[in-house]
Scaffold this motif. Sequence first.
Motif: not given
Length: 500
Positions: A179-183, A257-258, A286-290
């Motif tokens: 995942s090359p860009m998180n948020e 992913v979100h 899919w859900m990748s972070e919360v």
Amino acid sequence: MRGTPTVLSLAAMQAALHVRAATVASEASMTMLGFGGSGAWWPYDLYQFPDDVRTNLSNLLFLDTGMGLTSYRYNIGGGGVNVSNPVRAPETFYVSNGTYDWNADASGRYFLYAAQEIGGDDMEITMFVNSAPAAMTLEHASCSSSFANGTGDWYGGYVADVLEHFLVDEGLSKISYVSPMNEPDNNFGPSPCGQEGMEVTQYQRAEMITGLYNALVDRGLEGEIGILADESSSLSRATSEYADWLPEVIDMVAHLVHHTYDFPTDDSYSSYAADVAERFPEKTTWMSEVCCSLGEADGTGRGWSGGYDPTIANALMWSGMVYQSILVAGEAHYDFWTLVSNGIGCDPLDDPTCTTTANADGWTDGVIYYDDDYATNGNYELYLTKHFWAYKHFGNFVKPGSPLYPITGTDSSLLNSTIVVGTPSGGAYNIISMNPTAEDVQLELVFSPCVAPTTAYRTSAEEDFAELNGTDVVEAGDQGWVLTVSAMSQMTFVFEKASC
Ligand SMILES: *[C@@H]1O[C@H](CO)[C@@H](O)[C@H](O)[C@H]1NC(C)=O
Ligand SMILES: *[C@@H]1O[C@H](CO)[C@@H](O)[C@H](O)[C@H]1NC(C)=O
Ligand SMILES: *[C@@H]1O[C@H](CO)[C@@H](O)[C@H](O)[C@H]1NC(C)=O
Ligand SMILES: *[C@@H]1O[C@H](CO)[C@@H](O)[C@H](O)[C@H]1NC(C)=O
Ligand SMILES: *[C@@H]1O[C@H](CO)[C@@H](O)[C@H](O)[C@H]1NC(C)=O
Ligand SMILES: *[C@@H]1O[C@H](CO)[C@@H](O)[C@H](O)[C@H]1NC(C)=O
């Protein structure tokens, strides 16, 4: 036509008083993938813990004696330039263009190798990035900065070099995604920042994805490593921005992913899923972070917030979010944010009961906690919250490849918090169900093959994944099996296929 009393059969009278039977579909609606979370930023601290505690932690994360997670997200550090908190400033492998220091980030690599070595065959590792190395970004920092136009090939080559090193040279065969860009919607500035972050506007994302994809192709890795994007902070941002970048690179992206920091209602989550299904029908989401929500067991009061709540009420609140992703949005993979946290908000040596009590000063961002003052007070204890035990139900009993069977025909209040999965080998069903109310609730399930209850597990205020005899909590009903889901608990009921 009043006056003629209706004569009910005994069975009908029981049915009227009792629960209504619900049918477990014989065809699966989807195949489950993984459950996991991120290795940020606790490895910096936990690497300094005694060896036996580090081993215990890896086992708690990756073995079925612990949570049995099947997804682990490793953070490729950006070097932490302008990040003031050293714990959140992971070292970078990047030295200069094409030159790397593979000995950097010893702490992150330790738990990356643990995921590879201790995790089961179905473990899948994602490598994710919060910021490019400072040299590549527009403002030459690992936060409060942006992706620089024209660096797509440079950045993509660097990320692909890191992937190739670990997957091919080091043999970490479980690396499956990048995942090359998180948020990308947040640069986490101003400097000095609390964490890394690089803004990548929606108009820049196609360049970044193309650069990375081409670099994977150059190394022959495009079939082995899938690109995840774009980890927008909220569903609303994701959908409103997809049109600006995604159509151009849709074939280069493996899954959309979100994050869900907007804590969507069921309606907005299902409209997100429907929108993606219509516009990008080949892609799954899919859900990748919360993380970081207070709120009640039934989901009321959810929202981004500080505060530490290790109790069953908050653990069930979060489980409700997991059921929502699966049942409302049809998402087969779920990652929580940081699996381990120091946001305990109190001093456990001063007050040993404080780790199991809610307070306003900590954060509900982990499932395992540790003492922030370990370096000075020598407290290397790991504190498990109810979230650990609640998540263990999913990690232990919903392995990748498990078919999910819809339940229909009930008006049970448990409809939105019960999943039925088959084991990948097909021999058993696992039913995971939570009851956020103060009363026990019964649910009668009718299966098409003949099944028999074996064991059950319960996590509640008093119990942590307590093993029960299935016959204690399951009884034969008129049509199927009646499961009793205890008040304020999450339970797993295991059924084996049996001869009729
Ligand atoms: C990085 O190095 C590659 C060759 O190794 C070269 O093609 C590329 O232009 C360099 N990029 C930068 C930004 O210096
Ligand atoms: C990084 O920190 C330096 C020193 O304080 C400052 O001059 C610079 O503007 C910062 N960079 C960014 C992108 O904020
Ligand atoms: C970078 O490129 C994007 C897309 O073409 C454009 O919208 C943006 O203005 C550019 N940014 C800079 C700083 O040139
Ligand atoms: C691992 O940590 C847990 C949580 O603190 C503890 O209950 C357990 O005893 C530890 N196990 C070992 C082998 O140290
Ligand atoms: C599930 O539905 C019930 C109503 O049947 C509602 O009270 C509850 O809040 C819902 N739970 C979640 C987690 O959405
Ligand atoms: C569960 O209880 C039943 C009788 O109620 C017994 O036959 C069975 O052996 C028990 N199973 C286990 C695993 O203890």
